[in-house]
Design an enzyme around this catalytic site. Structure first.
Site, PDB file in Angstrom:
ATOM      1  N   ALA A 171       4.680 -15.756  60.953  1.00  0.00           N
ATOM      2  CA  ALA A 171       6.138 -15.680  60.735  1.00  0.00           C
ATOM      3  C   ALA A 171       6.755 -14.341  61.163  1.00  0.00           C
ATOM      4  O   ALA A 171       7.941 -14.109  60.914  1.00  0.00           O
ATOM      5  CB  ALA A 171       6.532 -15.995  59.292  1.00  0.00           C
ATOM      6  N   ALA A 172       5.990 -13.474  61.832  1.00  0.00           N
ATOM      7  CA  ALA A 172       6.585 -12.219  62.307  1.00  0.00           C
ATOM      8  C   ALA A 172       7.698 -12.508  63.324  1.00  0.00           C
ATOM      9  O   ALA A 172       8.762 -11.876  63.303  1.00  0.00           O
ATOM     10  CB  ALA A 172       5.522 -11.327  62.935  1.00  0.00           C
ATOM     11  N   GLY A 173       7.450 -13.481  64.202  1.00  0.00           N
ATOM     12  CA  GLY A 173       8.480 -13.849  65.180  1.00  0.00           C
ATOM     13  C   GLY A 173       9.711 -14.434  64.492  1.00  0.00           C
ATOM     14  O   GLY A 173      10.848 -14.173  64.897  1.00  0.00           O
ATOM     15  N   ASP A 174       9.476 -15.203  63.438  1.00  0.00           N
ATOM     16  CA  ASP A 174      10.608 -15.781  62.697  1.00  0.00           C
ATOM     17  C   ASP A 174      11.408 -14.677  62.024  1.00  0.00           C
ATOM     18  O   ASP A 174      12.641 -14.716  61.992  1.00  0.00           O
ATOM     19  CB  ASP A 174      10.094 -16.772  61.645  1.00  0.00           C
ATOM     20  CG  ASP A 174       9.312 -17.909  62.282  1.00  0.00           C
ATOM     21  OD1 ASP A 174       9.640 -18.283  63.429  1.00  0.00           O
ATOM     22  OD2 ASP A 174       8.364 -18.410  61.648  1.00  0.00           O
TER      23      ASP A 174
HETATM   24  O1  RIB Z   1       6.079 -19.143  62.903  1.00  0.00           O
HETATM   25  C1  RIB Z   1       5.225 -19.398  61.834  1.00  0.00           C
HETATM   26  C2  RIB Z   1       5.270 -20.847  61.489  1.00  0.00           C
HETATM   27  O2  RIB Z   1       4.705 -21.583  62.557  1.00  0.00           O
HETATM   28  C3  RIB Z   1       4.462 -21.227  60.283  1.00  0.00           C
HETATM   29  O3  RIB Z   1       5.171 -21.099  59.067  1.00  0.00           O
HETATM   30  C4  RIB Z   1       4.045 -22.643  60.590  1.00  0.00           C
HETATM   31  O4  RIB Z   1       4.705 -23.600  59.815  1.00  0.00           O
HETATM   32  C5  RIB Z   1       4.332 -22.838  62.073  1.00  0.00           C
HETATM   33  O5  RIB Z   1       5.401 -23.639  62.238  1.00  0.00           O
END
Ligand code: RIB
Length: 313
Positions: free
Chosen positions: A249-252
């Site tokens: 989730a770093a990119g998120d």
């Molecule tokens: O970017 C991380 C996400 O990628 C995770 O939470 C997982 O669900 C995948 O979708």
């Protein structure tokens, strides 16, 4: 000041093990837990925790995971009244393995995310007049991403596309609808068609992608920081060195920090610096949504590090 995220919602099934298994190998791991995730939902949580009004549009399935995911999103203050309960299938899941060196691999089974389509874009269209920024990823079908970007363009809403997971087959008609594209090295390589592993190759990739019609490209280069190329300037985004425990989730976090900054009317360079700080903070904690910082945590982190280092320092 508001951001809409149109995208995926997953339950992450996370196992931790000393190392990642070889093909055909069985390993005994350390732990297992279920953690709310999904690129769309993670990005919504990242934006909302920074105090920006946030709405998520997508689908959950016909299972307990869906209800748990929805409750978590609502407890973060995210408007979810346009999240559809899809009775025909299960909620999205991601099987995530993380090793002792914080490397991971992920398999996503889209479930309800795979059914996102025109009906969901209609719900998005109705919400766009209240939004400044639309944040998109690629964990839902491409036609829905394309239609959502077109709807936002028509409504004069800024479109950010996180081209994750990586793929090389984006339609030509998508690029001109994107205000900001935020590939990492792998995604930039897939899109541009050549290896991207340093500032010079990131710059070349950004030029290629801008030539296809994207206004601004931010290439994320991990420990090398990130490079932003707009119509009028090219600049490196500061690095915030931290001890990484889990990069899921770093990119998120980066995309959420960027969208939140733009929705708060920060100039692009400041929004991108905020994005880098949010991403750095996210890797210091395990899991997807549990790792995303609040506004107070971000401010405390930035106050501690008044002068972040740049790759050139
Ligand atoms: O970017 C991380 C996400 O990628 C995770 O939470 C997982 O669900 C995948 O979708």
């Amino acid at each position: 000041m508001s951001v809409i995220i149109f995208g995926s919602i997953n339950m992450d099934l996370v196992v931790r093990s000393p190392r990642l298994p070889e093909p055909g190998e069985t390993l005994i791991g350390h732990s297992f837990e279920t953690v709310p995730g999904g690129k769309g939902a993670n990005q919504a949580v990242a934006v909302a925790r920074l105090g920006i009004q946030t709405a998520l549009i997508g689908r959950i399935g016909n299972d307990g995971f869906g209800q748990t995911l929805l409750q978590g999103l609502e407890s973060d203050g995210i408007t979810c009244d346009r999240v559809l309960h899809d009775a025909s299938t299960h909620s999205g899941v991601a099987m995530i393995a993380v090793d002792d060196a914080s490397e991971n691999n992920i398999i996503v089974i889209p479930g309800a995310n795979g059914n996102v389509g025109e009906a969901d874009v209609d719900r998005l269209r109705a919400a766009l007049p209240q939004a400044q920024v639309l944040l998109l990823q690629l964990e839902i079908p491409l036609p829905a991403v394309l239609a959502a970007a077109q709807a936002a363009k028509d409504a004069g809403v800024t479109v950010i596309l996180d081209p994750a997971p990586a793929r090389s087959d984006l339609p030509d008609s998508l690029y001109p609808l994107i205000d900001i594209l935020t590939p990492n090295q792998v995604e930039a390589r897939q899109l541009a068609g050549f290896p991207v592993n340093d500032i010079e190759t990131a710059h070349r990739a950004a030029i290629v992608l801008r030539q296809r019609g994207v206004k601004t490209v931010i290439v994320k280069l991990g420990k090398l920081g990130a490079l932003c190329v707009t119509e009028s300037e090219t600049f490196q985004i500061p690095i915030f060195p931290v001890r990484a425990v889990d990069t899921v989730a770093a990119g998120d976090a980066f995309n959420g920090g960027l969208a939140a900054g733009l929705a708060a009317d920060l100039p692009l360079s400041q929004a991108a610096t905020q994005a880098a700080a949010v991403a750095a903070l996210s890797v210091t904690k395990p899991g997807a949504q549990p790792s995303l910082p609040t506004r107070a945590e971000l401010e405390a982190f930035l106050a501690q590090r008044e002068t972040p280092s740049t790759p050139a320092d």
